[in-house]
Motif scaffolding. Structure first.
Motif, PDB file in Angstrom:
ATOM      1  N   VAL A 119       0.810  -1.208   0.000  1.00 58.76           N
ATOM      2  CA  VAL A 119       0.000   0.000   0.000  1.00 58.76           C
ATOM      3  C   VAL A 119       0.857   1.277   0.000  1.00 58.76           C
ATOM      4  O   VAL A 119       0.490   2.263  -0.651  1.00 58.76           O
ATOM      5  CB  VAL A 119      -0.979  -0.011   1.202  1.00 58.76           C
ATOM      6  CG1 VAL A 119      -0.233   0.093   2.526  1.00 58.76           C
ATOM      7  CG2 VAL A 119      -2.002   1.096   1.067  1.00 58.76           C
ATOM      8  N   ILE A 120       1.984   1.291   0.681  1.00 55.66           N
ATOM      9  CA  ILE A 120       2.809   2.505   0.715  1.00 55.66           C
ATOM     10  C   ILE A 120       3.456   2.786  -0.642  1.00 55.66           C
ATOM     11  O   ILE A 120       3.387   3.930  -1.132  1.00 55.66           O
ATOM     12  CB  ILE A 120       3.860   2.414   1.838  1.00 55.66           C
ATOM     13  CG1 ILE A 120       3.155   2.400   3.204  1.00 55.66           C
ATOM     14  CG2 ILE A 120       4.839   3.586   1.755  1.00 55.66           C
ATOM     15  CD1 ILE A 120       4.091   2.269   4.383  1.00 55.66           C
ATOM     16  N   ILE A 137      -0.771   4.713   7.731  1.00 56.48           N
ATOM     17  CA  ILE A 137      -1.845   4.341   8.658  1.00 56.48           C
ATOM     18  C   ILE A 137      -2.569   3.092   8.165  1.00 56.48           C
ATOM     19  O   ILE A 137      -2.871   2.167   8.939  1.00 56.48           O
ATOM     20  CB  ILE A 137      -2.828   5.510   8.842  1.00 56.48           C
ATOM     21  CG1 ILE A 137      -2.144   6.666   9.577  1.00 56.48           C
ATOM     22  CG2 ILE A 137      -4.065   5.057   9.612  1.00 56.48           C
ATOM     23  CD1 ILE A 137      -2.996   7.908   9.697  1.00 56.48           C
ATOM     24  N   LEU A 138      -2.852   3.039   6.857  1.00 57.49           N
ATOM     25  CA  LEU A 138      -3.500   1.850   6.294  1.00 57.49           C
ATOM     26  C   LEU A 138      -2.625   0.612   6.482  1.00 57.49           C
ATOM     27  O   LEU A 138      -3.113  -0.464   6.835  1.00 57.49           O
ATOM     28  CB  LEU A 138      -3.785   2.070   4.810  1.00 57.49           C
ATOM     29  CG  LEU A 138      -4.943   2.984   4.447  1.00 57.49           C
ATOM     30  CD1 LEU A 138      -5.003   3.207   2.941  1.00 57.49           C
ATOM     31  CD2 LEU A 138      -6.260   2.407   4.948  1.00 57.49           C
ATOM     32  N   SER A 139      -1.332   0.760   6.235  1.00 57.29           N
ATOM     33  CA  SER A 139      -0.409  -0.360   6.415  1.00 57.29           C
ATOM     34  C   SER A 139      -0.357  -0.794   7.881  1.00 57.29           C
ATOM     35  O   SER A 139      -0.357  -1.993   8.187  1.00 57.29           O
ATOM     36  CB  SER A 139       0.980   0.034   5.932  1.00 57.29           C
ATOM     37  OG  SER A 139       1.892  -1.028   6.072  1.00 57.29           O
ATOM     38  N   PHE A 194      -1.984  -4.436  12.299  1.00 56.32           N
ATOM     39  CA  PHE A 194      -2.757  -4.693  13.511  1.00 56.32           C
ATOM     40  C   PHE A 194      -3.696  -5.892  13.308  1.00 56.32           C
ATOM     41  O   PHE A 194      -3.839  -6.747  14.200  1.00 56.32           O
ATOM     42  CB  PHE A 194      -3.553  -3.444  13.884  1.00 56.32           C
ATOM     43  CG  PHE A 194      -4.429  -3.608  15.097  1.00 56.32           C
ATOM     44  CD1 PHE A 194      -3.886  -3.555  16.371  1.00 56.32           C
ATOM     45  CD2 PHE A 194      -5.791  -3.824  14.967  1.00 56.32           C
ATOM     46  CE1 PHE A 194      -4.686  -3.716  17.498  1.00 56.32           C
ATOM     47  CE2 PHE A 194      -6.592  -3.988  16.078  1.00 56.32           C
ATOM     48  CZ  PHE A 194      -6.039  -3.928  17.344  1.00 56.32           C
ATOM     49  N   LEU A 195      -4.329  -5.961  12.143  1.00 54.51           N
ATOM     50  CA  LEU A 195      -5.187  -7.111  11.838  1.00 54.51           C
ATOM     51  C   LEU A 195      -4.374  -8.405  11.781  1.00 54.51           C
ATOM     52  O   LEU A 195      -4.830  -9.463  12.239  1.00 54.51           O
ATOM     53  CB  LEU A 195      -5.906  -6.896  10.506  1.00 54.51           C
ATOM     54  CG  LEU A 195      -6.957  -5.785  10.453  1.00 54.51           C
ATOM     55  CD1 LEU A 195      -7.542  -5.682   9.048  1.00 54.51           C
ATOM     56  CD2 LEU A 195      -8.067  -6.038  11.469  1.00 54.51           C
ATOM     57  N   LEU A 196      -3.163  -8.325  11.233  1.00 57.10           N
ATOM     58  CA  LEU A 196      -2.289  -9.496  11.176  1.00 57.10           C
ATOM     59  C   LEU A 196      -1.931  -9.973  12.580  1.00 57.10           C
ATOM     60  O   LEU A 196      -1.937 -11.174  12.867  1.00 57.10           O
ATOM     61  CB  LEU A 196      -1.029  -9.156  10.387  1.00 57.10           C
ATOM     62  CG  LEU A 196      -0.022 -10.294  10.172  1.00 57.10           C
ATOM     63  CD1 LEU A 196      -0.608 -11.371   9.277  1.00 57.10           C
ATOM     64  CD2 LEU A 196       1.279  -9.764   9.576  1.00 57.10           C
ATOM     65  N   ALA A 197      -1.629  -9.030  13.465  1.00 59.92           N
ATOM     66  CA  ALA A 197      -1.315  -9.386  14.857  1.00 59.92           C
ATOM     67  C   ALA A 197      -2.536 -10.008  15.534  1.00 59.92           C
ATOM     68  O   ALA A 197      -2.415 -11.000  16.264  1.00 59.92           O
ATOM     69  CB  ALA A 197      -0.857  -8.145  15.619  1.00 59.92           C
TER      70      ALA A 197
END
Length: 852
Positions: A380-381, A409-411, A416-419
């Protein structure tokens, strides 16, 4: 969604698909990184699930029945036997450890399984060589009982079929060797070869003395073909019928709860290593996406010039990357799902574990989510640059700094979802949390280090040596490969270093067996009547030895604070104490290698209500405090004791110690045996081994009923298992090395256009190929060195915390191994960098100028 928005989505999808199908270049490494990482995660999950399915399918055979009841040092009452017989057929057997010795003087620890050939095995087939009916192989002939033994015993005693050995007070003839034991897995880990004898032979051997550690199993084959639910109902019924029986019950759907938990933990460990490989390959994803955007700058500029918004161009590019990521993820999931099909038979042959090729759909879904999230995190970046960059800068290839905070922020949100997914899928939340924090800190450290080195070199590095100056300039220049190389190589090296340190610490425990730090032997099942005689024997045989002995029984906790265990919440780290019977003792004094942490020790000649001392960590896991009560079943008798104090125990001393130590009045008249340890030194390891062998032979000759356990042999057996587990972990680490190599490859390839331009200019100015190779070698070497130093520090910190505070063993640094890892990685980075740079070094300057 409005019609206009839907039309826009269709248009974006149409443009993205046309562009992707028209130009598929640059996605090879991107797809490979995702495939390898996702396939590893899906493969580990599917293999674990295949083993769990195999255990479930073969549960009856492994357990030896629909249910199994275990009693320590006692048998069923007639009432209990009648009740169980009314529900199905019974098969009774006894398990114990003893010593076998031959007339030549050779001895060996053996694991005895005393059976009734008429009822064993209830399920499955026992295979012998030569093939004999089991009853004939074990029958008594001319006063000598038959014996079936593993070939390991014949090797250790240097005997052959037909030879006579002594076990206890009885002589046995080796009539056949054991090839396959259908219920082998239910027996757990043994310290010696398995031997089969009849239950009558066990009685005749004199080993079944009061207080001897004998596990009596009663296996029940329920009438008909009961379902799993009916087996569970039977479990509940017999517990209700005999609430104070003090037995352990296992059913076919839970043959070994401890094995299942260990399988879950090891699966999680391998899955986290595979996830590390996927994250390490994320740098390759970022490089591939960056190279994709560079190659498409003109197309994106045209779209913007024709009226497309930055958001629309971003969406078109994101669709292409998402499709590529989805294809890679699906290919990885397919490959991972096929792993059990192609490896199940091989794994069964080398491990004797019942692998049934199966697909774990939950694990597949988890692996797919991992793949897509990692794709988004690292893509995304770079994609955000084409959103923020105006047409003029796209056409001029302007690489000025852009503010990409919204994409960061999106990354971060995807990370955070991965964690969260990692924690959700973790069987051990503590390990999952430690992993997440460690990866975050290591990743942040590597990223910060790459920024720091670029800043420092740009500001301060001005060496006189032209080669070194150019190499340093390549590191801090725009589009430098420094961040990608340091992150991918650093993560993988950290993993390698941490695994090497953990493995080294485990092996160090074995080395301790060759020092005077721990006992040489444990001696089990010494009857009370032989305690003094055996003590004198040890003093005479090894005059300079340190000898300790304590009474020992087996018991199991059945209530805490007046509540049954199934109604009481117990911490995971304390559950092992409740799995079966535990060794217990009584003592007037605080045991050695123990420290009183809370409460007070009872007085000598104490005669009040029974008191118990608990190991501190176990007590905390139970949620107990001083004054609480526990109920323990010992030899069929329930005993309620009050918690008097807590102790901190140094388990690593390998000295005699117990989770539960009772006041002497608790077992004043109970039958028990003594447990001995002996420690001594010798001038050399060979001399110590000779003393060990002499003591083993003399003990078997003078006290044939006593079991001698050499601590070094036990640690060797544990070390063998640890080595096998480490091999599996290293195999998973190879995947991380592959993705790191791909990430490094993509970083170098993405920088080759700029390197080609520089190389042509330097050649025109007179630089030789050798001179340029030296520059590149210095560049790659310096970056590899930075990554190595950071990963060394991170790996040491992570491994130290794991070894000292979770495994609680000595932290040692295997210097040679670490040097090998660091030097091997550094050489590999330089070699790979030069190999990939060779093409531009050999490219003719004239041809390159015409293409620039």
């Amino acid at each position: 969604m409005t019609a206009a928005a839907l039309s826009k989505v269709r248009l974006n999808l149409k443009i993205a698909m046309r562009d992707l199908l028209g130009d598929r270049r640059g996605f090879g490494i991107f797809i490979a990184c995702i495939i390898i990482g996702v396939a590893a995660i899906a493969g580990v999950s599917s293999l674990s699930f295949s083993l769990a399915q195999g255990l479930s399918r073969e549960g009856r055979t492994i357990l030896g029945g629909d249910a199994s009841i275990s009693l320590m040092s006692r048998a069923l009452t007639q009432e209990q036997r009648n009740y169980l017989s009314a529900r199905g057929s019974l098969s009774e057997l006894s398990l114990l450890r003893a010593m076998a010795h031959h007339a030549s003087g050779e001895t060996s620890v053996i694991e005895i399984k005393a059976i009734d050939p008429a009822t064993y095995p209830a399920f499955g087939v026992i295979t012998l060589n030569p093939e004999l009916p089991l009853a004939d192989a074990l029958a008594e002939k001319q006063g000598i009982y038959g014996l079936v033994a593993e070939t390991t015993l014949l090797t250790r005693l240097e005997i052959k079929l037909g030879d006579i050995i002594t076990i206890g007070d009885k002589r046995f003839e080796i009539r056949s060797t054991l090839i396959n034991e259908p219920d082998k897995l239910a027996g757990g880990i043994g310290f010696g070869p398995r031997v089969f004898m009849t239950r009558s032979a066990l009685e005749a051997s004199g080993l079944a003395t009061p207080g001897a550690i004998i596990r009596n199993l009663t296996r029940i084959r329920l009438a008909g073909n009961p379902s799993d639910q009916e087996v569970k109902n039977f479990h509940s019924e017999i517990n209700s019928a005999f609430p104070n029986a003090g037995w352990e019950i296992r059913t076919r759907d839970a043959v070994s709860p401890q094995f299942s938990r260990n399988l879950e933990r090891f699966t999680q460990l391998l899955s986290l290593i595979a996830l590390t490989a996927l994250i390490s390959g994320g740098a390759g994803v970022a490089n591939s996406v960056r190279e994709f955007t560079e190659r498409k700058r003109t197309q994106f500029a045209i779209l913007k010039a024709l009226g497309a918004s930055g958001s629309q161009v971003f969406a078109i590019a994101l669709i292409q990357i998402t499709i590529a990521g989805l294809i890679a993820t699906l290919l990885g999931l397919t490959l991972g799902s096929l792993i059990p099909i192609f490896t199940a038979n091989w794994l069964h042959q080398i491990s004797d574990l019942p692998f049934t090729p199966s697909v774990n759909f939950q694990g597949i879904l988890t692996g797919g989510c991992y793949g897509l999230l990692v794709t988004f995190i690292f893509a995304v970046i770079p994609l955000g640059r084409i959103h923020e960059m105006p047409v003029s800068r796209l056409l001029r290839e302007d690489d000025q700094v852009l503010h990409l905070w919204r994409y960061s922020i999106l990354s971060a949100f995807a990370a955070f979802l991965l964690a969260g997914l990692t924690l959700f899928s973790a069987s051990d939340l503590k390990l999952g949390f430690i992993y997440i924090v460690s990866v975050f800190l290591i990743f942040a450290s590597l990223r910060a280090a790459s920024w720091a080195i670029i800043f420092a070199l740009k500001k301060f590095a001005r060496p006189n040596n032209s080669r070194l100056r150019l190499a340093l300039a390549n590191i801090w220049r725009p589009k430098s490969i420094a961040p990608s190389l340091i992150i991918s190589a650093g993560l993988t090296q950290t993993l390698l270093i941490a695994l090497a340190l953990v493995e080294g610490a485990v092996h160090h425990e074995l080395i301790r067996a060759d020092s005077s730090e721990i006992p040489n032997f444990f001696f089990l099942d010494i009857p009370k009547t032989q305690t003094e005689a055996f003590n004198e024997f040890l003093k005479t045989t090894v005059p300079d030895a340190h000898i300790e002995h304590v009474p020992m029984m087996r018991g199991r906790i059945i209530e805490l604070k007046g509540k049954p265990l199934d109604r009481y919440k117990i911490a995971d780290e304390a559950k092992w104490v409740l799995e079966g019977d535990r060794g217990i003792t009584f003592s007037e004094n605080l045991p050695n290698n123990s420290t009183l942490t809370e409460g007070s020790w009872w007085e000598k000649d104490y005669t009040g209500t029974p008191l118990v001392s608990l190991e501190q960590k176990v007590a905390e896991g139970f949620g107990l405090k001083i004054g609480d009560q526990i109920r323990v079943n010992v030899l069929g008798r329930d005993l309620v004791a009050t918690v008097s104090n807590f102790r901190k125990v140094d388990w690593r001393s390998y000295a005699i110690n117990f989770v539960m130590v009772f006041s002497p009045n608790a077992f004043k008249a109970a039958p028990y045996t003594e447990l001995f340890t002996i420690s001594y030194t010798a001038p050399s390891l060979s001399e110590r081994d000779k003393k060990d062998a002499i003591l083993t032979r003399q003990t078997a000759k003078e006290f044939p009923n006593i079991v001698s356990i050499r601590v070094k042999d036990v640690l060797t057996a544990v070390d063998k298992i640890a080595t096998q587990l480490a091999f599996a972990a290293r195999a998973a680490t190879v995947i991380a090395l592959a993705t790191a190599g791909l990430a490094l490859t993509s970083a170098i390839i993405s920088s080759q256009r700029g390197r080609l331009y520089d190389t042509v200019i330097y050649k025109i100015l007179g630089a030789s190929r050798r001179w340029l190779m030296t520059v590149y070698a210095l560049e790659f070497g310096l970056l590899g060195l930075v990554a190595s130093m950071i990963s060394l520090f991170a790996g040491l910190c992570f491994a130290y915390g794991l070894i000292k505070y979770i495994m609680k063993i000595d932290f040692v640094i295997p210097g040679a191994t670490l040097i090998l890892i660091l030097s091997g990685t550094l050489i590999s980075i330089i070699a790979l960098g030069l190999m990939l740079s060779w093409r531009i070094l050999t490219y003719p300057a004239a041809s390159a100028l015409r293409r620039l």
